[in-house]
Design a protein around this motif. Sequence first.
Motif, PDB file in Angstrom:
ATOM      1  N   GLU A 668       1.046  -1.119  -0.028  1.00  0.00           N
ATOM      2  CA  GLU A 668      -0.099   0.183  -0.106  1.00  0.00           C
ATOM      3  C   GLU A 668       0.923   1.158   0.059  1.00  0.00           C
ATOM      4  OE1 GLU A 668      -3.174   0.275  -0.259  1.00  0.00           O
ATOM      5  OE2 GLU A 668      -3.606  -2.063  -0.404  1.00  0.00           O
ATOM      6  N   PHE A 669       0.897   1.846  -1.244  1.00  0.00           N
ATOM      7  CA  PHE A 669       1.865   3.198  -1.350  1.00  0.00           C
ATOM      8  C   PHE A 669       0.979   4.248  -1.791  1.00  0.00           C
ATOM      9  CE2 PHE A 669       5.237  -0.193  -2.071  1.00  0.00           C
ATOM     10  CZ  PHE A 669       6.082   0.495  -1.171  1.00  0.00           C
ATOM     11  N   ASP A 670       0.769   5.320  -0.962  1.00  0.00           N
ATOM     12  CA  ASP A 670       0.034   6.537  -1.648  1.00  0.00           C
ATOM     13  C   ASP A 670       0.732   7.656  -2.179  1.00  0.00           C
ATOM     14  OD1 ASP A 670       1.538   7.278   0.848  1.00  0.00           O
ATOM     15  OD2 ASP A 670      -0.286   8.075   1.791  1.00  0.00           O
ATOM     16  N   PHE A 671       2.098   7.167  -2.193  1.00  0.00           N
ATOM     17  CA  PHE A 671       3.052   8.065  -3.194  1.00  0.00           C
ATOM     18  C   PHE A 671       3.956   7.291  -3.999  1.00  0.00           C
ATOM     19  CE2 PHE A 671       6.512  10.763  -4.155  1.00  0.00           C
ATOM     20  CZ  PHE A 671       5.909  12.061  -4.725  1.00  0.00           C
ATOM     21  N   ILE A 672       3.803   7.165  -5.207  1.00  0.00           N
ATOM     22  CA  ILE A 672       4.823   6.570  -6.130  1.00  0.00           C
ATOM     23  C   ILE A 672       5.450   7.669  -7.065  1.00  0.00           C
ATOM     24  CG2 ILE A 672       5.159   4.508  -7.660  1.00  0.00           C
ATOM     25  CD1 ILE A 672       2.533   3.660  -6.517  1.00  0.00           C
ATOM     26  N   LEU A 673       6.826   7.346  -7.135  1.00  0.00           N
ATOM     27  CA  LEU A 673       7.315   8.398  -8.111  1.00  0.00           C
ATOM     28  C   LEU A 673       8.476   7.252  -9.046  1.00  0.00           C
ATOM     29  CD1 LEU A 673       8.816  10.906  -9.309  1.00  0.00           C
ATOM     30  CD2 LEU A 673      10.371  10.851  -7.197  1.00  0.00           C
ATOM     31  N   ALA A 674       8.702   7.594 -10.273  1.00  0.00           N
ATOM     32  CA  ALA A 674       9.457   6.638 -11.016  1.00  0.00           C
ATOM     33  C   ALA A 674      10.305   7.459 -12.041  1.00  0.00           C
ATOM     34  CB  ALA A 674       8.819   5.507 -11.861  1.00  0.00           C
ATOM     35  N   MET A 675      11.648   7.405 -12.127  1.00  0.00           N
ATOM     36  CA  MET A 675      12.383   8.127 -12.949  1.00  0.00           C
ATOM     37  C   MET A 675      13.392   7.195 -13.702  1.00  0.00           C
ATOM     38  SD  MET A 675      13.090  12.073 -10.888  1.00  0.00           S
ATOM     39  CE  MET A 675      13.975  11.171  -9.550  1.00  0.00           C
ATOM     40  N   GLY A 676      13.666   7.717 -15.036  1.00  0.00           N
ATOM     41  CA  GLY A 676      14.258   6.937 -16.066  1.00  0.00           C
ATOM     42  C   GLY A 676      14.844   7.579 -17.183  1.00  0.00           C
ATOM     43  N   ASP A 677      15.548   7.478 -18.019  1.00  0.00           N
ATOM     44  CA  ASP A 677      16.135   8.222 -18.999  1.00  0.00           C
ATOM     45  C   ASP A 677      16.188   7.114 -20.184  1.00  0.00           C
ATOM     46  OD1 ASP A 677      19.407   7.658 -19.980  1.00  0.00           O
ATOM     47  OD2 ASP A 677      18.635   6.306 -18.091  1.00  0.00           O
ATOM     48  N   ASP A 678      15.816   6.138 -20.552  1.00  0.00           N
ATOM     49  CA  ASP A 678      16.002   5.482 -21.603  1.00  0.00           C
ATOM     50  C   ASP A 678      14.895   4.458 -22.348  1.00  0.00           C
ATOM     51  OD1 ASP A 678      16.666   3.015 -20.571  1.00  0.00           O
ATOM     52  OD2 ASP A 678      18.604   3.075 -21.027  1.00  0.00           O
ATOM     53  N   HIS A 679      15.063   3.793 -23.373  1.00  0.00           N
ATOM     54  CA  HIS A 679      13.978   2.995 -23.937  1.00  0.00           C
ATOM     55  C   HIS A 679      13.605   1.938 -22.659  1.00  0.00           C
ATOM     56  CE1 HIS A 679      11.781   1.077 -26.901  1.00  0.00           C
ATOM     57  NE2 HIS A 679      12.130  -0.067 -26.813  1.00  0.00           N
ATOM     58  N   THR A 680      14.264   1.483 -21.787  1.00  0.00           N
ATOM     59  CA  THR A 680      13.871   0.525 -20.931  1.00  0.00           C
ATOM     60  C   THR A 680      13.184   0.850 -19.930  1.00  0.00           C
ATOM     61  OG1 THR A 680      15.951   0.737 -19.428  1.00  0.00           O
ATOM     62  CG2 THR A 680      16.212  -0.552 -21.228  1.00  0.00           C
ATOM     63  N   ASP A 681      13.328   2.119 -19.656  1.00  0.00           N
ATOM     64  CA  ASP A 681      12.295   2.834 -18.319  1.00  0.00           C
ATOM     65  C   ASP A 681      10.828   3.092 -18.986  1.00  0.00           C
ATOM     66  OD1 ASP A 681      14.390   3.095 -16.436  1.00  0.00           O
ATOM     67  OD2 ASP A 681      15.503   4.203 -17.790  1.00  0.00           O
ATOM     68  N   GLU A 682      10.679   2.859 -20.287  1.00  0.00           N
ATOM     69  CA  GLU A 682       9.269   3.373 -20.692  1.00  0.00           C
ATOM     70  C   GLU A 682       8.490   2.166 -20.252  1.00  0.00           C
ATOM     71  OE1 GLU A 682       8.310   5.683 -22.641  1.00  0.00           O
ATOM     72  OE2 GLU A 682      10.133   6.863 -22.264  1.00  0.00           O
ATOM     73  N   ASP A 683       8.859   1.037 -20.092  1.00  0.00           N
ATOM     74  CA  ASP A 683       7.946  -0.215 -19.491  1.00  0.00           C
ATOM     75  C   ASP A 683       7.631   0.073 -18.064  1.00  0.00           C
ATOM     76  OD1 ASP A 683       8.573  -1.909 -21.718  1.00  0.00           O
ATOM     77  OD2 ASP A 683      10.461  -2.704 -20.886  1.00  0.00           O
ATOM     78  N   ILE A 684       8.473   0.851 -17.240  1.00  0.00           N
ATOM     79  CA  ILE A 684       7.773   1.337 -16.055  1.00  0.00           C
ATOM     80  C   ILE A 684       6.647   2.247 -16.220  1.00  0.00           C
ATOM     81  CG2 ILE A 684       8.351   2.287 -13.726  1.00  0.00           C
ATOM     82  CD1 ILE A 684      11.075   1.342 -14.044  1.00  0.00           C
TER      83      ILE A 684
END
Length: 723
Positions: A668-684
């Motif tokens: 149970e997370f009420d705040f989710i942040l995801a950061m990435g720079d390339d093609h592989t991070d698009e899946d996230i």
Amino acid sequence: MSKTIIISNRLPVKITQQNNEYELQVSEGGLATGLGSIYKEGDNIWIGWCGLDVPKEDESRIINELEKENLAPVFLTEDEIKLYYEGFSNETLWPVFHYMSTYAQYDESYWESYKQVNEKFRDAVIALAQPGDIIWIHDYQLLLLPQLIREKLPDTTIGFFQHIPFPSFELFRLIPWRAELLNGMLGADLIGFHTYDDVRHFTSSATRVLPVQTNANTIHQDDRNITIDAFPMGIDAKKFDALSKTEEVRLINDNYNEILGDTKIILSIDRLDYSKGIVQRLLAFEKVLIEHPEYIGKISLHMIVVPSRDTIPQYRDLRDDIDKLVGNINSRFRTSAWHPIHYFYRSFPITELSALYNRANICLVTPMRDGMNLVSKEYVASKTNEPGVLILSEMAGASKELIEAIIINPNNLAEMSNAIVQALEMGKEEQQTRMLSLRQTVLKFDINHWVKIFMDQLKEVKELEKSRYARHVNKILLAEFETKFDQSKKRALFLDYDGTLVGFKANIDEASPDAELYATINKLASDDRNQVIIISGRKHETLDQWFSHLNVDLIAEHGAWKKTSGESWEETPNLTDRWKPSVRAMLESYCDRTPGSAIEEKRYSLAWHYRKVEEGLGELRANELISNMRYLTREKSLQLLPGNKVVEIKNAEINKGKAALEYLYKKEFDFILAMGDDHTDEDIFTAINDAAITIKVGSSVSEANYYLRNVQEVRNLLYHLCR
């Protein structure tokens, strides 16, 4: 109310002085005609040089006269005309851009004057421009102007169009001030050329000279996206079509028929220039007369050469060569009743040109290099009655559109002479079929179409840029994120490593965490409400070495390995690496062919790195590798991942998006942040976009909701969350 400002080296009028009086004569050129629909409307205006050196005391009179026509002059001195126009524009840029680099002069005084005159044009624009105006700059004399305006008016919409070719990098790099010229052009929002070849050459030069990134036909520089595209310019086709039907043109045509009889006319029209291939054209015509004597007395070359810069040595020598060659051919082949070449060293009124176009059986357009070449289109638009044949150089931009012409290489005299014979012997039905198709193209893609397409895309590009700015994590958005962060009770922070937390290094092993990064991560991890997850394509051994001492969770090799803080690594079950030998063999062959490349082996993936490879060659090999690997990866259930200077091959069952979802499952997370720079991070981003704040680093082209420009902005964001 916003207006459109057009800027070119010359105004679309010719100004003459007689008895201390100035007269304006509107130009009949294609650009003046096409842009007439814009600059004459409302408050729109056209800025340019008025074409002559005007005494100071007469400048106000000229300004008042031009204002009536929605025109604004830039006054140039004799020295500026000599150094900026005749010098840098025509003795440096023109020969290099037309692949005649041996004629180029790299004079420092030319360059200084070019800069000063571009600044003079900038001042003229700034004096008239208002917020919301659209600015459209034209041609190679004003390459510095877009950026000069951008520096003063950063939010202005700026388009730039180059009417001459853009050379390949190997030629462009000869210019000492190449970086300055490219930076000047990149001040525009949209840069247009006549052909895709020019787009490709410009993009290649920009990426090899400047620290910019490209994606398809977009260049990223200083948090701006600049679109580069091809817009083949047309002519006022309806005007030429209508002219050929007028009584005046018909009478001139009847006169030609009476004088020439059944003689077949080959028409050639050019400005005096070494890029036009005039000498080669004469030699090819001579070859026809030598090898096909049956045409003596039956064909005639009508060659119009419009005077241009014949005080410059190269042009004067070219004119002398043409004079000698024409005289030689005429003296050898003419009869008492027939001349093989009718040579005119002057310009013709448009009505006579229309009649010549209409009467000519063949139009010979064979430049050695030309941005577009509108003569070919004028000939086609004028052929309303009798059919004709267009012979066109493949080095002219028009050859990409007018494919029903006979396309030739102007350096191949045999091919050119054979094309003339082919045109002379072509049946009327084939001529009509070809000309009908050519006319459909020319009439549809006319000058008005060109103007509309460019202006529509310029507006579209600017709107996209505005929407992109809205997604950038600025101070307002950062404050919103901080508020949500403060109000949350359980937070998950998915952080990619390379290109997100640290910058790229030529040697991947040198990109280890620094003290500042450790301090930031440690501060975040020390808050019980935060769960920091480093999610990377790196080997699990490397991440373990760098981060195992911190209270963070680790996901390595795109999800093949997972580690909860304080526990052992867990391997994703049912994965295989039996595919590696066949893939490694192919990667090794690319390493053998590409100095500086290397293979990185992970437990369930192989990566081919090309950060140390020569610029351009690495991208070429990477695209080739991706193309050749597609069948193999599909067959073995593998996934190809093109990244920043790397191509990775891994099991299709694992990706960062799936790993992130598995991590979040039953938590149970009420705040989710995801950061990435390339093609592989698009899946996230795709997997958790609806529930998270997703941020792409380094580019706004992404599935992520927001973007940051660089690693420093990422660290700044994390620093604010730490507080």
